[in-house]
Design an enzyme around this catalytic site. Structure first.
Site: not given
Length: 309
Positions: A154-157, A295
């Site tokens: 996902t874009r939860k970086t 991640h």
């Protein structure tokens, strides 16, 4: 000293090249900024050890998938050191009771340069390898349940660290989903509420993204899923629904869309998925399973760098 990097085996590659070839040119400037962050003025430790050329050994002390080598390469290249890898990118590292430390690589260069890059290189390698390991483990688990679809991140970086984390997902064998807000249109509940309806949100998005960009819509029910498809969505995400609910809904939706000639629409599920519950969602009517568990807050792989003496 020449600034070179040697490898005994290639990184994961397709017919077109290694994953390192994906990296943008400016990642080298990012590495330089991280080196500056760690030593913004005087290098007191470097003064102590001096310029004598030394050899350092990179050890892996916990199991995992090796990832992040191109970033480590660049750290030591900028510090005029040479690194030689004993394992290819993506290789499993398996320390044992009889061999608790695996020799992953050797680095040669001025002592102060080895120590200047030590912590940055280890941080990059530990984090990237931890993500690749979590990705590999969850994908392997899904395949054992017979799931043939896509596992995606996902874009939860981490802000400022996205390139490393998205790269590590690829090494771990999973899809990185959209890289950023410019990669694909994802219309979530806030977009829909702000525009008044799914139809309004999709129409507005299509007016600017054109024919070449995909539009994904997050929904909470089968009714909303069908509304999104009617509005022109390419991907529909069932968010935060229980496994049994998702499997039943997926079977009905995919059958209906095929009957309506819309079998090209992809169905995704997301929300709180991980190793403990992903079996509930392992249904091949679901095209994509996305999760941040592979991640975000993953366990690091333990590495150390020791100057030989």
């Amino acid at each position: 000293m020449a600034s070179t990097t040697e490898r005994t085996a290639p990184a994961p590659a397709s017919a077109h090249g290694t994953l390192a070839h994906l990296l943008p040119a400016d990642y080298k400037r990012t590495i330089a900024s991280w080196l500056h962050e760690d030593c913004p003025s005087f290098d007191y430790g470097g003064f102590v050890v001096g310029e004598d050329v030394k050899t350092a050994t990179l050890y892996a002390k916990s199991p995992g998938i090796l990832a992040g080598a191109p970033f480590v390469d660049e750290v030591f290249r900028q510090l005029t050191c040479t690194i030689r890898w004993n394992y290819p990118e993506g290789a499993p590292l398996t320390p044992t009771a009889t061999q608790p430390k695996l020799v992953v690589a050797t680095v040669v260069g001025p002592a102060r340069c080895l120590l200047l890059g030590e912590r940055l290189a280890l941080n990059l390698l530990s984090r990237a390898s931890g993500i690749a390991t979590a990705c590999h483990n969850l994908l392997t688990l899904l395949r054992s349940y017979g799931y043939t679809g896509i596992l995606a991140g996902t874009r939860k970086t981490t802000p400022g660290f996205r390139l490393v984390e998205k790269y590590a997902m690829l090494v771990g064998g999973v899809d990185q989903h959209r890289f950023d807000l410019s990669s694909m249109v994802m219309l979530k509940d806030n977009h829909v509420w702000s525009t008044g309806s799914i139809e309004n949100a999709v129409k507005a998005a299509r007016s600017v993204v054109g024919f070449s960009g995909k539009i994904e819509v997050e929904v909470g029910s089968e009714e909303e899923a069908c509304e999104a498809v009617s509005a022109g969505a390419d991907v529909v995400m069932l968010d935060n629904c229980g496994g049994a609910v998702v499997r039943a809904a997926a079977e009905r939706l995919k059958r209906r869309w095929r009957e309506e000639g819309k079998g090209h629409v992809l169905l995704e599920c997301s929300g709180g998925l991980g190793e403990s519950n992903v079996a509930e969602y392992a249904c091949n009517d679901i095209d994509i399973i996305s999760t941040s568990s592979i991640h975000q807050s993953t366990k690091h792989v333990d590495f150390s760098l020791k100057i030989d003496h």
